[in-house]
Design an enzyme around this catalytic site. Structure first.
Site, short mmCIF file in Angstrom:
data_model
loop_
_atom_site.label_atom_id
_atom_site.label_comp_id
_atom_site.label_asym_id
_atom_site.label_seq_id
_atom_site.Cartn_x
_atom_site.Cartn_y
_atom_site.Cartn_z
N ARG A 1 -0.32 -2.50 -9.01
CA ARG A 1 0.74 -2.17 -9.96
C ARG A 1 1.82 -1.39 -9.23
NH1 ARG A 1 -1.11 1.84 -12.88
NH2 ARG A 1 0.48 3.22 -12.04
N GLU B 1 -8.93 12.49 -10.33
CA GLU B 1 -8.81 11.46 -11.37
C GLU B 1 -10.17 11.03 -11.93
OE1 GLU B 1 -5.66 8.43 -10.47
OE2 GLU B 1 -5.67 9.43 -8.53
N GLU C 1 6.00 3.63 -5.83
CA GLU C 1 4.71 3.48 -5.15
C GLU C 1 3.97 2.28 -5.69
OE1 GLU C 1 1.62 6.45 -7.18
OE2 GLU C 1 3.42 7.50 -6.50
N SER D 1 -1.85 9.16 -10.33
CA SER D 1 -1.83 9.55 -11.75
C SER D 1 -0.95 10.76 -12.02
CB SER D 1 -3.25 9.81 -12.27
OG SER D 1 -3.99 8.62 -12.29
N TYR E 1 -2.32 9.25 -20.11
CA TYR E 1 -3.67 8.96 -20.55
C TYR E 1 -4.01 9.46 -21.96
CZ TYR E 1 -4.14 7.68 -15.70
OH TYR E 1 -3.95 7.09 -14.48
N GLY F 1 -5.28 1.58 -13.47
CA GLY F 1 -6.17 2.06 -14.53
C GLY F 1 -6.59 0.96 -15.48
N ASN G 1 -0.01 1.08 -6.74
CA ASN G 1 -1.37 1.51 -7.05
C ASN G 1 -2.30 0.32 -6.84
OD1 ASN G 1 -3.78 2.24 -8.40
ND2 ASN G 1 -2.69 3.61 -9.76
N ASP H 1 5.31 0.83 -9.39
CA ASP H 1 6.07 1.70 -10.30
C ASP H 1 7.49 1.86 -9.78
OD1 ASP H 1 3.77 2.04 -11.82
OD2 ASP H 1 3.15 3.82 -10.71
#
Length: 306
Positions: A251, A19, A267, A147, A212, A273, A269, A253
């Site tokens: 964050r 990443e 999951e 990601s 992205y 980002g 994070n 998801d």
């Protein structure tokens, strides 16, 4: 006692994970934001030479903004170095970072907390070549990447499984997870509070490019879902944040299936980002906190996590 204002901030970005490009983008935005509000910023593009990074952090800054993503940046490795050096840093500490990055450990933690999960199992790469680990459709993903790097969806009629196993370069183990149809939702948590629920809309699988690339996905904020589902997703995101012991921002998801009313946590994070297309700053802005204010909050709440 009033906390002194941080003056000098080192921003760690780049790194050596898959990443790296995302981290470079996050770091550039953070550097610009911090400079715009008057911090003395020291950009540090992290490479393979850890000694060089430590040298650049000597003498130590007042705080480190950790804008690294992926292995060595959000798995507890750099966090341990900063703890050892006694330098306050943003985001979660060693334990929470390591637990969140290891999907098998994270899921065990979520299960113990009673949070809703998809059926899943960890299988050796060689076993994957021989047989399906779960009924189709299912998802294959690395145990220690983010990601959507290395993620595949295996559906009926798909004959890629043996090829994926042969070419797998994310370690000896593979996570197989039940595929959940429906919507892609995400919830950012800041200081233990859920900000909003965003629905992510993309043409096909929400992969690395969709995440992205400009125009790769569309974000509905707030998500157009029932208030009860919004509340449920926020509650689970906060519970997951606390179950891992996260600090600062995280964050969570999710997948949500309208037909079955099933909400599943995928999951968490611990280093969301901070690029132009990222979800945490978008949700913060929706709640009235612009990007520089978000970065200021993170810096002023930096801490060692020993």
């Amino acid at each position: 006692m009033t906390r002194p204002m941080v003056k000098r901030v080192a921003v760690l970005f780049g790194g050596i994970s898959a990443e790296r490009e995302v981290s470079l983008a996050s770091g550039r935005q953070v550097i610009a934001a911090l400079e715009s509000v008057g911090y003395a910023v020291q950009p540090i593009d992290v490479g393979t030479d850890l000694g060089a990074v430590i040298a650049q952090l000597t003498p130590p800054p007042d705080a480190v903004f950790n804008a690294l993503h992926g292995r060595f940046g959000e798995d507890g490795t750099i966090q341990g170095v900063l703890d050892y050096m006694g330098i306050p840093y943003t985001h979660s500490g060693v334990r929470a970072s390591a637990m969140a990055m290891d999907k098998s450990v994270a899921k065990a933690t979520f299960a113990a907390a009673g949070l809703p999960l998809a059926r899943h199992r960890i299988v050796p790469r060689e076993d994957l070549a021989d047989t399906d680990p779960l009924p189709r459709p299912y998802v294959l993903k690395p145990v220690n990447e983010g990601s959507s790097v290395g993620v595949f969806i295996i559906r009926d009629g798909d004959n890629r499984r043996a090829d994926i196993a042969r070419d797998w370069h994310f370690g000896d183990m593979v996570m197989a997870e039940e595929y959940i149809a429906g919507r892609e939702l995400t919830v950012a948590v800041l200081d233990g509070r859920a900000l909003a629920v965003t629905e992510i809309l993309s043409d096909g699988f929400y992969d690395y490019v969709a995440k992205y690339a400009e125009g790769g996905s569309r974000h509905d904020i707030p998500a157009r879902i029932a208030p009860a589902i919004t509340a449920r997703a926020k509650d689970v995101a906060v519970a997951a944040h606390h179950a891992l012991g996260c600090r600062g921002a995280s964050r969570a998801d999710f997948r949500y299936d309208d037909e079955t009313d099933r909400l599943v946590l995928l999951e968490v994070n611990t280093q969301p980002g901070l690029t132009a297309t990222s979800l945490l700053p978008e949700q913060a802005a929706y709640c009235g906190m612009d990007f520089p204010a978000l970065c200021i909050w993170m810096v002023e709440h930096a801490a060692c996590r020993v």
